[in-house]
Design an enzyme around this catalytic site. Sequence first.
Site, short mmCIF file in Angstrom:
data_model
loop_
_atom_site.label_atom_id
_atom_site.label_comp_id
_atom_site.label_asym_id
_atom_site.label_seq_id
_atom_site.Cartn_x
_atom_site.Cartn_y
_atom_site.Cartn_z
N HIS A 67 -13.61 1.98 0.01
CA HIS A 67 -13.66 0.88 0.99
C HIS A 67 -14.20 -0.41 0.38
O HIS A 67 -14.60 -1.33 1.10
CB HIS A 67 -14.56 1.23 2.20
CG HIS A 67 -14.01 2.30 3.09
ND1 HIS A 67 -14.82 3.19 3.74
CD2 HIS A 67 -12.75 2.63 3.43
CE1 HIS A 67 -14.08 4.03 4.47
NE2 HIS A 67 -12.81 3.70 4.28
N ARG A 122 -2.61 -2.07 -3.45
CA ARG A 122 -3.88 -1.38 -3.22
C ARG A 122 -3.88 -0.13 -4.11
O ARG A 122 -2.92 0.64 -4.09
CB ARG A 122 -3.99 -0.96 -1.76
CG ARG A 122 -5.18 -0.07 -1.54
CD ARG A 122 -5.21 0.48 -0.14
NE ARG A 122 -6.42 1.28 0.00
CZ ARG A 122 -6.45 2.46 0.61
NH1 ARG A 122 -5.36 2.98 1.10
NH2 ARG A 122 -7.56 3.12 0.71
N MET A 145 -11.84 8.61 17.87
CA MET A 145 -13.09 8.34 18.59
C MET A 145 -12.85 7.99 20.06
O MET A 145 -13.64 8.34 20.93
CB MET A 145 -13.86 7.22 17.87
CG MET A 145 -15.19 6.91 18.45
SD MET A 145 -16.24 8.37 18.60
CE MET A 145 -17.25 8.22 17.17
N ASN A 189 -14.39 -1.81 17.42
CA ASN A 189 -13.94 -1.64 18.80
C ASN A 189 -14.85 -0.85 19.72
O ASN A 189 -14.73 -0.95 20.94
CB ASN A 189 -12.56 -0.98 18.82
CG ASN A 189 -11.51 -1.89 18.21
OD1 ASN A 189 -11.34 -3.02 18.67
ND2 ASN A 189 -10.86 -1.42 17.18
N ARG A 247 -13.25 14.50 8.23
CA ARG A 247 -14.03 14.91 7.05
C ARG A 247 -15.46 15.26 7.45
O ARG A 247 -16.04 14.61 8.33
CB ARG A 247 -14.07 13.79 6.00
CG ARG A 247 -12.74 13.49 5.38
CD ARG A 247 -12.90 12.55 4.19
NE ARG A 247 -11.62 12.02 3.75
CZ ARG A 247 -11.31 10.72 3.74
NH1 ARG A 247 -12.19 9.81 4.12
NH2 ARG A 247 -10.11 10.35 3.33
N ASN A 269 0.89 -1.17 0.00
CA ASN A 269 0.00 0.00 0.00
C ASN A 269 0.92 1.22 0.00
O ASN A 269 1.50 1.57 1.01
CB ASN A 269 -0.88 -0.02 1.25
CG ASN A 269 -1.89 1.13 1.26
OD1 ASN A 269 -1.83 2.02 0.40
ND2 ASN A 269 -2.78 1.12 2.21
N ASN A 295 -11.06 5.76 10.48
CA ASN A 295 -10.80 7.19 10.31
C ASN A 295 -11.67 7.74 9.19
O ASN A 295 -12.30 8.76 9.31
CB ASN A 295 -9.33 7.42 9.97
CG ASN A 295 -8.50 7.51 11.22
OD1 ASN A 295 -8.93 8.07 12.22
ND2 ASN A 295 -7.30 6.95 11.18
N GLU A 343 -8.29 -5.97 4.61
CA GLU A 343 -8.14 -5.61 3.20
C GLU A 343 -6.91 -6.25 2.58
O GLU A 343 -6.93 -6.66 1.42
CB GLU A 343 -8.07 -4.07 3.07
CG GLU A 343 -9.40 -3.42 3.34
CD GLU A 343 -9.31 -1.94 3.65
OE1 GLU A 343 -8.94 -1.60 4.79
OE2 GLU A 343 -9.61 -1.13 2.77
P1 ADP Z 1 -8.21 3.78 8.85
O1 ADP Z 1 -9.45 4.36 8.27
O2 ADP Z 1 -7.09 4.76 9.00
O3 ADP Z 1 -7.82 2.44 8.28
P2 ADP Z 1 -8.96 2.28 11.21
O4 ADP Z 1 -10.00 1.44 10.60
O5 ADP Z 1 -7.70 1.62 11.67
O6 ADP Z 1 -8.61 3.54 10.36
O7 ADP Z 1 -9.62 3.03 12.45
C1 ADP Z 1 -8.85 3.92 13.22
C2 ADP Z 1 -9.76 4.56 14.22
O8 ADP Z 1 -10.38 3.57 15.05
C3 ADP Z 1 -9.01 5.46 15.21
O9 ADP Z 1 -8.97 6.78 14.77
C4 ADP Z 1 -9.84 5.35 16.46
O10 ADP Z 1 -10.68 6.51 16.49
C5 ADP Z 1 -10.74 4.17 16.27
N1 ADP Z 1 -10.66 3.22 17.37
C6 ADP Z 1 -9.77 2.24 17.58
N2 ADP Z 1 -10.05 1.59 18.75
C7 ADP Z 1 -11.15 2.18 19.27
C8 ADP Z 1 -11.93 1.99 20.46
N3 ADP Z 1 -11.65 1.04 21.34
N4 ADP Z 1 -13.00 2.79 20.65
C9 ADP Z 1 -13.31 3.75 19.77
N5 ADP Z 1 -12.62 3.98 18.64
C10 ADP Z 1 -11.55 3.22 18.40
#
Ligand code: ADP
Length: 403
Positions: free
Chosen positions: A180, A91, A284, A335, A241, A7, A211, A385
């Site tokens: 996505h 990717r 978050m 999560n 965003r 990637n 994110n 992915e």
């Molecule tokens: P990306 O879109 O960059 O691939 P991810 O899917 O890895 O992102 O998601 C990252 C986001 O997940 C972080 O910014 C965080 O806000 C959120 N995150 C991770 N663990 C938790 C949790 N336990 N509770 C809430 N949000 C979480």
Amino acid sequence: MNVLVINSGSSSLKYQLYDMTDESVQAKGKVERIGMESSILSHEVTDRPEVREVSEILDHTTAVKKVLDMLTHKRFGVLRSIEEIQAVGHRVVHGGESFGESVLITPDVKQEIRRLFDLAPLHNPAHMIGIQAVEANLPDVPQAAVFDTAFHQTMPPSSYMYAIPMVLYRKHKIRKYGFHGTSVQYVSRNAAEFLKRPLEELKLIVCHIGNGASCTAVLYGKSFDTSMGMTPLEGLMMGTRSGDLDPAVVPYTINKEELTLNEVNSMLNKHSGLLAISGISSDMREVIQAMEEGNEQARLAFEMYAYRIRKYIGSYAAAMDGLDAVVFTAGVGENSDALRRKVCEGLTFLGVDLDEEKNRIRSGEPRSITKDGSRTAVLVVPTNEELLIARDTYRLIRQGSSA
Ligand code: ADP
């Protein structure tokens, strides 16, 4: 067969090496700060501590060379020689209307990816640099491109057209593409497997909430509509965003604040969303923590974020005339039990009966978080992915060699 998944970003390059005999990850890592002072290579072999190396890595070709050196390193490597890499999967964010599925990379494919630079100026050029950097290092190894947009090419025109003059679509291909897709495809298959029902019979809504965040209506295994648009800015509220807003806000803001187009673009992509409303963070976890400590702005950010997901779920249930399951995935979706609870609170009319206990459980496996007998299921399905990119690459190489 070993497949290297890449990637490539403008100043970073992430990689995972898969052994496709059992789909295990042999090693993974990333190179950061390419082209800047003190670039960092972090490399991790399964069950061993991470190795970090700081050096000057001026371009992606050198970055790929460093990765290959690491993969074949006497102490930290997992391969005897680079000949053991049989294929590379990339990717690629934007495949436009040209790519409805993954493809082997040929000169024509590269030309088409270049033609799409305008639609994804931050991503596609960086992917192309990655493809060329691999070519420079592994000239005889076949490469495949797996597009984030490809899965959504099944959307009907009534989903993907914008109600603006047709000439803009004809001349510039301005339309909804969605992103996505790799994740949504992977997660939908796993959701069907978990439900023990054929994907071709299911009406699913996949909420990829990381994110970047999107909802997709997956009707009988195909993307029917999705919340991201021509770019990833449309749809849900995200980390930084804005998501949906009245397009008239753009000229109005430009006028009132004397901003340039670039500045507004940057405001909507990088300084909006959770970050803007909470005033705290785009993460978050930090927003929820602040909310629990009584911060009202954080509460508003959290409520807006959840409300928009719920609205999309409602509209996509209507779009598909029914719903079998809502599926949460990615960082926040996998999560945050708090976010899932908030979204599901308003879905009782669809027959969602959340099980608080199941919602709190953490596991890396697909699972249901609704009570037995809930008319609509809600699932949490971890995304992967990279594995789907490795699988598609492996499949294309095998098809190519048997043709
Ligand atoms: P990306 O879109 O960059 O691939 P991810 O899917 O890895 O992102 O998601 C990252 C986001 O997940 C972080 O910014 C965080 O806000 C959120 N995150 C991770 N663990 C938790 C949790 N336990 N509770 C809430 N949000 C979480």
